[in-house]
Scaffold this active site. Structure first.
Site, mmCIF file in Angstrom:
data_model
loop_
_atom_site.group_PDB
_atom_site.id
_atom_site.type_symbol
_atom_site.label_atom_id
_atom_site.label_comp_id
_atom_site.label_asym_id
_atom_site.label_seq_id
_atom_site.Cartn_x
_atom_site.Cartn_y
_atom_site.Cartn_z
ATOM 1 N N ASN A 63 0.825 -1.207 0.000
ATOM 2 C CA ASN A 63 0.000 0.000 0.000
ATOM 3 C C ASN A 63 0.862 1.262 0.000
ATOM 4 O O ASN A 63 2.034 1.221 -0.341
ATOM 5 C CB ASN A 63 -1.004 -0.006 1.159
ATOM 6 N N ARG A 64 0.268 2.394 0.373
ATOM 7 C CA ARG A 64 0.879 3.703 0.130
ATOM 8 C C ARG A 64 1.501 4.304 1.386
ATOM 9 O O ARG A 64 0.985 4.117 2.491
ATOM 10 C CB ARG A 64 -0.179 4.670 -0.426
ATOM 11 N N HIS A 85 3.561 0.095 -2.710
ATOM 12 C CA HIS A 85 3.920 -1.324 -2.843
ATOM 13 C C HIS A 85 5.425 -1.569 -2.919
ATOM 14 O O HIS A 85 5.901 -2.410 -3.696
ATOM 15 C CB HIS A 85 3.229 -1.936 -4.057
ATOM 16 N N HIS A 97 -0.668 -9.705 -3.940
ATOM 17 C CA HIS A 97 -1.542 -8.823 -4.713
ATOM 18 C C HIS A 97 -2.255 -9.593 -5.831
ATOM 19 O O HIS A 97 -2.337 -9.114 -6.964
ATOM 20 C CB HIS A 97 -0.720 -7.671 -5.300
ATOM 21 N N ALA A 98 -2.776 -10.772 -5.515
ATOM 22 C CA ALA A 98 -3.514 -11.540 -6.517
ATOM 23 C C ALA A 98 -4.807 -10.827 -6.899
ATOM 24 O O ALA A 98 -5.502 -10.250 -6.060
ATOM 25 C CB ALA A 98 -3.839 -12.929 -5.982
ATOM 26 N N TYR A 99 -5.102 -10.856 -8.210
ATOM 27 C CA TYR A 99 -6.385 -10.391 -8.744
ATOM 28 C C TYR A 99 -7.213 -11.633 -9.055
ATOM 29 O O TYR A 99 -6.774 -12.498 -9.816
ATOM 30 C CB TYR A 99 -6.200 -9.624 -10.045
ATOM 31 N N ASP A 133 -11.229 0.977 -3.298
ATOM 32 C CA ASP A 133 -9.772 0.836 -3.193
ATOM 33 C C ASP A 133 -9.395 1.297 -1.791
ATOM 34 O O ASP A 133 -8.697 2.300 -1.613
ATOM 35 C CB ASP A 133 -9.053 1.655 -4.274
ATOM 36 N N GLN A 185 -7.080 -4.730 2.304
ATOM 37 C CA GLN A 185 -7.373 -3.769 1.239
ATOM 38 C C GLN A 185 -8.268 -4.454 0.209
ATOM 39 O O GLN A 185 -7.922 -5.507 -0.326
ATOM 40 C CB GLN A 185 -6.079 -3.298 0.564
ATOM 41 N N GLU A 213 -6.241 -7.844 -0.082
ATOM 42 C CA GLU A 213 -4.842 -7.908 0.332
ATOM 43 C C GLU A 213 -4.734 -7.758 1.852
ATOM 44 O O GLU A 213 -4.868 -6.651 2.374
ATOM 45 C CB GLU A 213 -4.053 -6.792 -0.351
#
Length: 352
Positions: free
Chosen positions: A82-83, A108, A182-184, A252, A290, A317
């Site tokens: 994340n940020r 990330h 970070h799997a989609y 998000d 997330q 996540e």
């Protein structure tokens, strides 16, 4: 049938090193393909209610795409998931400036974070699983972070159709650590994910401002489009007029999980695809998760013979909260010498 693991070439990095793809297959025929490049989960073949397998994970065919604008598909994220606002934080009286790779912010782990590293790999088998141990050393100053960090990620595909990831890290200086995957996912294997039914075990979430940096204290989800304590389809409220949805162009956001105990490994989120019957439960020891609804995917992104269009995949996540190094009111992400970072997450699949 015993769980098995095989390996095959996955392509050559720009510096000439060779990446490997490891194929883990469990006793039920579920398949996970994971590379030592960035620890990416490149494929995940999961049965539906009729036993038909489909690849439910966004990914690419080889390392070249992952070294480009990979969208972090399936990647191991670090040092910090994340940020971090403005890529800066103070630690023990010293200001550290990180790589800026998301506008004015750090995202990330930076441009060359863990998702672009070639990890050392070792395979293993147990009577009930097949596994892969990935390890690397992130040197002092890597992407601006202080201290050298030794990291291990253990992927284990179990015969109960659970893919478990255990993270460990030690550091020689105090440094932030917040590892995740970070799997989609698209449990139908195609189309969009707006009809997927989502539950998140969270009474609160962290509201964000511009740049998706948290502002203020966590806010209750009650009465908002962020209330997934009971199942709702992802698309049901995503188009509502809501300032938080506007900031994220959809979902998000970090959700503050209801934990029975601080480090309990328990279900954080559950997703059901009514059409196929596939069910995904995300288990975590982390305080947050997330949820991202694929808002920045578009038809220009493709891999494995598929086009990854708008909202064609979602991410869940497990992690600590965004910008925690600048937020003393959030759970700490600082790892100090003589401490060990350890957390476990899992993707558990079943059918409804």
């Amino acid at each position: 049938m015993q769980a098995t693991i095989t390996e095959s070439p996955f392509g050559t990095l720009p510096d000439g090193r060779e990446a490997t793809l490891y194929t883990l297959t469990n006793a039920n025929g579920m398949v996970a393909r994971i590379s030592n490049l960035g620890g990416v989960i490149a494929e995940l073949h999961v049965p539906d209610r009729d036993g038909v397998l489909a690849d439910v994970c966004h990914g690419y065919d080889n390392v070249a795409a992952y070294m480009g604008q990979s969208n972090y598909f399936g990647a191991l994220i670090g040092r910090y998931g994340n940020r971090i606002a403005n890529g800066r934080f103070m630690l023990d009286g010293v200001e550290h400036q990180l790589d800026l790779n998301d506008g004015v912010n750090h995202l990330h782990g930076g441009t060359n974070g863990f998702h672009r590293q070639l990890w050392d790999a070792e395979t293993f088998n147990t009577p009930k699983s097949a596994g892969l141990i990935l390890s690397c050393v992130s040197p002092d100053g890597d992407q601006g972070y202080p201290g050298s960090v030794e990291v291990t990620a253990i992927y284990e595909l179990r015969n109960d159709n659970e893919l478990r990831i255990a993270f460990h890290a030690v550091a020689d200086k105090a440094t932030p650590i917040n590892l995740t995957n970070h799997a989609y996912f698209n449990l139908a294997g195609q189309g969009d994910i707006l009809g997927h039914e989502l539950t998140i075990v969270a009474d609160a979430y962290t509201e964000v401002g511009k740049g998706l940096i948290p502002v203020g204290a966590p806010a209750p989800v009650a009465g908002t489009p962020f209330d997934f304590r009971a199942p709702h389809t992802i698309g049901e409220r995503i188009g509502q007029k809501n300032a938080q949805l506007d900031f994220g162009s959809g979902y998000d956001h970090n959700f503050v999980l209801n934990k029975s105990a601080e480090k309990a490994l328990e279900v954080a989120a559950r997703v059901v695809d009514p059409a196929s019957g596939r069910v995904l439960e995300v288990l975590s020891q982390e305080p947050g998760i997330q949820f991202y609804s694929g808002n920045f995917l578009d038809d220009s992104i493709s891999g494995k013979g598929r086009i990854y269009g708008y909202r064609s995949g979602f991410c869940l996540e497990p992690q600590h909260f965004p910008d925690s190094p600048n937020r003393p009111d959030f759970p700490s992400t600082i790892l100090r010498p003589n401490e060990e970072y350890s957390t476990v997450m899992a993707y558990r699949f079943s059918v409804a």
